[in-house]
Write a protein that holds these residues in place. Structure first.
Motif, PDB file in Angstrom:
ATOM      1  N   ARG A  24       0.828  -1.215   0.000  1.00 50.14           N
ATOM      2  CA  ARG A  24       0.000   0.000   0.000  1.00 50.14           C
ATOM      3  C   ARG A  24       0.861   1.263   0.000  1.00 50.14           C
ATOM      4  NH1 ARG A  24      -5.201   1.419  -1.048  1.00 50.14           N
ATOM      5  NH2 ARG A  24      -5.408   3.562  -0.371  1.00 50.14           N
ATOM      6  N   LEU A  25       1.883   1.271   0.836  1.00 50.68           N
ATOM      7  CA  LEU A  25       2.783   2.430   0.892  1.00 50.68           C
ATOM      8  C   LEU A  25       3.457   2.669  -0.448  1.00 50.68           C
ATOM      9  CD1 LEU A  25       4.397   1.781   4.386  1.00 50.68           C
ATOM     10  CD2 LEU A  25       2.876   3.694   3.791  1.00 50.68           C
ATOM     11  N   LEU A  26       3.895   1.591  -1.081  1.00 52.43           N
ATOM     12  CA  LEU A  26       4.558   1.730  -2.382  1.00 52.43           C
ATOM     13  C   LEU A  26       3.563   2.113  -3.476  1.00 52.43           C
ATOM     14  CD1 LEU A  26       7.081  -1.225  -2.185  1.00 52.43           C
ATOM     15  CD2 LEU A  26       7.559   1.218  -1.930  1.00 52.43           C
ATOM     16  N   ALA A  27       2.316   1.693  -3.332  1.00 50.16           N
ATOM     17  CA  ALA A  27       1.298   2.069  -4.318  1.00 50.16           C
ATOM     18  C   ALA A  27       1.018   3.569  -4.253  1.00 50.16           C
ATOM     19  CB  ALA A  27       0.010   1.285  -4.077  1.00 50.16           C
ATOM     20  N   ASP A  28       1.172   4.142  -3.073  1.00 50.86           N
ATOM     21  CA  ASP A  28       0.910   5.570  -2.883  1.00 50.86           C
ATOM     22  C   ASP A  28       2.105   6.462  -3.234  1.00 50.86           C
ATOM     23  OD1 ASP A  28      -1.655   4.996  -2.039  1.00 50.86           O
ATOM     24  OD2 ASP A  28      -1.152   5.064   0.095  1.00 50.86           O
ATOM     25  N   ALA A  29       3.242   5.851  -3.542  1.00 51.75           N
ATOM     26  CA  ALA A  29       4.457   6.620  -3.833  1.00 51.75           C
ATOM     27  C   ALA A  29       5.125   6.069  -5.082  1.00 51.75           C
ATOM     28  CB  ALA A  29       5.422   6.531  -2.651  1.00 51.75           C
ATOM     29  N   ASP A  30       5.922   6.890  -5.743  1.00 45.27           N
ATOM     30  CA  ASP A  30       6.698   6.399  -6.880  1.00 45.27           C
ATOM     31  C   ASP A  30       7.722   5.377  -6.406  1.00 45.27           C
ATOM     32  OD1 ASP A  30       5.558   7.616  -9.035  1.00 45.27           O
ATOM     33  OD2 ASP A  30       7.010   9.252  -9.139  1.00 45.27           O
ATOM     34  N   GLU A  31       8.538   5.807  -5.490  1.00 50.05           N
ATOM     35  CA  GLU A  31       9.590   4.966  -4.900  1.00 50.05           C
ATOM     36  C   GLU A  31       9.793   5.406  -3.466  1.00 50.05           C
ATOM     37  OE1 GLU A  31      12.888   3.852  -8.246  1.00 50.05           O
ATOM     38  OE2 GLU A  31      13.143   5.749  -7.224  1.00 50.05           O
ATOM     39  N   LEU A  32      10.232   4.469  -2.651  1.00 50.35           N
ATOM     40  CA  LEU A  32      10.576   4.795  -1.272  1.00 50.35           C
ATOM     41  C   LEU A  32      11.870   4.094  -0.886  1.00 50.35           C
ATOM     42  CD1 LEU A  32       7.116   4.482   0.531  1.00 50.35           C
ATOM     43  CD2 LEU A  32       8.376   6.587   0.054  1.00 50.35           C
ATOM     44  N   PRO A  33      12.735   4.797  -0.175  1.00 55.24           N
ATOM     45  CA  PRO A  33      13.933   4.143   0.349  1.00 55.24           C
ATOM     46  C   PRO A  33      13.583   3.332   1.596  1.00 55.24           C
ATOM     47  CG  PRO A  33      13.951   6.470   0.917  1.00 55.24           C
ATOM     48  CD  PRO A  33      12.731   6.239   0.069  1.00 55.24           C
ATOM     49  N   LEU A  34      14.450   2.420   1.939  1.00 57.07           N
ATOM     50  CA  LEU A  34      14.221   1.530   3.081  1.00 57.07           C
ATOM     51  C   LEU A  34      13.952   2.311   4.364  1.00 57.07           C
ATOM     52  CD1 LEU A  34      14.082  -1.290   4.291  1.00 57.07           C
ATOM     53  CD2 LEU A  34      16.576  -1.255   4.481  1.00 57.07           C
ATOM     54  N   HIS A  35      14.705   3.378   4.608  1.00 54.72           N
ATOM     55  CA  HIS A  35      14.529   4.101   5.880  1.00 54.72           C
ATOM     56  C   HIS A  35      13.141   4.749   5.973  1.00 54.72           C
ATOM     57  CE1 HIS A  35      15.035   8.308   4.451  1.00 54.72           C
ATOM     58  NE2 HIS A  35      15.820   7.761   3.543  1.00 54.72           N
ATOM     59  N   GLU A  36      12.561   5.168   4.853  1.00 55.65           N
ATOM     60  CA  GLU A  36      11.207   5.736   4.886  1.00 55.65           C
ATOM     61  C   GLU A  36      10.162   4.647   5.095  1.00 55.65           C
ATOM     62  OE1 GLU A  36      10.076   8.595   1.909  1.00 55.65           O
ATOM     63  OE2 GLU A  36      12.119   9.420   1.865  1.00 55.65           O
ATOM     64  N   LEU A  37      10.383   3.488   4.515  1.00 53.85           N
ATOM     65  CA  LEU A  37       9.471   2.365   4.750  1.00 53.85           C
ATOM     66  C   LEU A  37       9.535   1.922   6.205  1.00 53.85           C
ATOM     67  CD1 LEU A  37      10.027   0.265   1.517  1.00 53.85           C
ATOM     68  CD2 LEU A  37       7.860   1.267   2.266  1.00 53.85           C
ATOM     69  N   THR A  38      10.738   1.781   6.720  1.00 54.91           N
ATOM     70  CA  THR A  38      10.935   1.326   8.101  1.00 54.91           C
ATOM     71  C   THR A  38      10.266   2.263   9.093  1.00 54.91           C
ATOM     72  OG1 THR A  38      13.009   0.273   7.465  1.00 54.91           O
ATOM     73  CG2 THR A  38      12.668   0.644   9.805  1.00 54.91           C
ATOM     74  N   ALA A  39      10.269   3.557   8.800  1.00 54.29           N
ATOM     75  CA  ALA A  39       9.669   4.543   9.706  1.00 54.29           C
ATOM     76  C   ALA A  39       8.167   4.341   9.871  1.00 54.29           C
ATOM     77  CB  ALA A  39       9.958   5.952   9.193  1.00 54.29           C
ATOM     78  N   GLN A  40       7.534   3.614   8.978  1.00 52.07           N
ATOM     79  CA  GLN A  40       6.088   3.383   9.019  1.00 52.07           C
ATOM     80  C   GLN A  40       5.691   2.185   9.886  1.00 52.07           C
ATOM     81  OE1 GLN A  40       3.948   5.543   7.493  1.00 52.07           O
ATOM     82  NE2 GLN A  40       5.811   6.685   7.036  1.00 52.07           N
ATOM     83  N   PHE A  41       6.691   1.495  10.447  1.00 53.40           N
ATOM     84  CA  PHE A  41       6.433   0.269  11.207  1.00 53.40           C
ATOM     85  C   PHE A  41       7.081   0.326  12.578  1.00 53.40           C
ATOM     86  CE2 PHE A  41       6.316  -0.803   6.715  1.00 53.40           C
ATOM     87  CZ  PHE A  41       5.122  -1.492   6.615  1.00 53.40           C
TER      88      PHE A  41
END
Length: 106
Positions: A24-41
């Motif tokens: 879902r997070l990736l669907a809402d963004a073009d690309e995300l780095p690992l640190h931005e993904l990790t911040a969501q969990f």
């Protein structure tokens, strides 16, 4: 496909709530780095990386290196298999609802 480490089943990949949230997070963004993904969990970077690895094995996630950073993006094409599978059941339940409506009207 590598016989010693076959690709994960798409249904197994999307069964986990953390992986669904990543999708879902990736669907809402073009690309995300690992640190931005990790911040969501509320789990560590290593755990997020393991989830990403499973998603990559099903081709749901594609990554690219940008300097020292790895960026991730969604490849939704493998989800077509899930959509096709669900469409059968959607037709099944629509037919049952139509039949029930007809019975109730009589």
């Amino acid at each position: 496909m590598n016989k010693t480490h076959p690709k994960h089943d798409i249904y197994v990949a999307i069964a986990d709530p953390t992986r669904r949230k990543i999708i879902r997070l990736l669907a809402d963004a073009d690309e995300l780095p690992l640190h931005e993904l990790t911040a969501q969990f509320q789990i560590g970077r290593t755990a997020v990386s393991k989830h990403l690895a499973i998603l990559k094995e099903t081709d749901l996630v594609i990554n690219r290196k940008l300097g020292r950073e790895t960026r991730y993006r969604l490849n939704a094409a493998p989800l077509q298999e899930v959509k096709d599978w669900l469409s059968f059941y959607e037709k099944f339940w629509n037919e049952r609802a139509t039949l029930l409506k007809k019975i109730l009207e009589e």
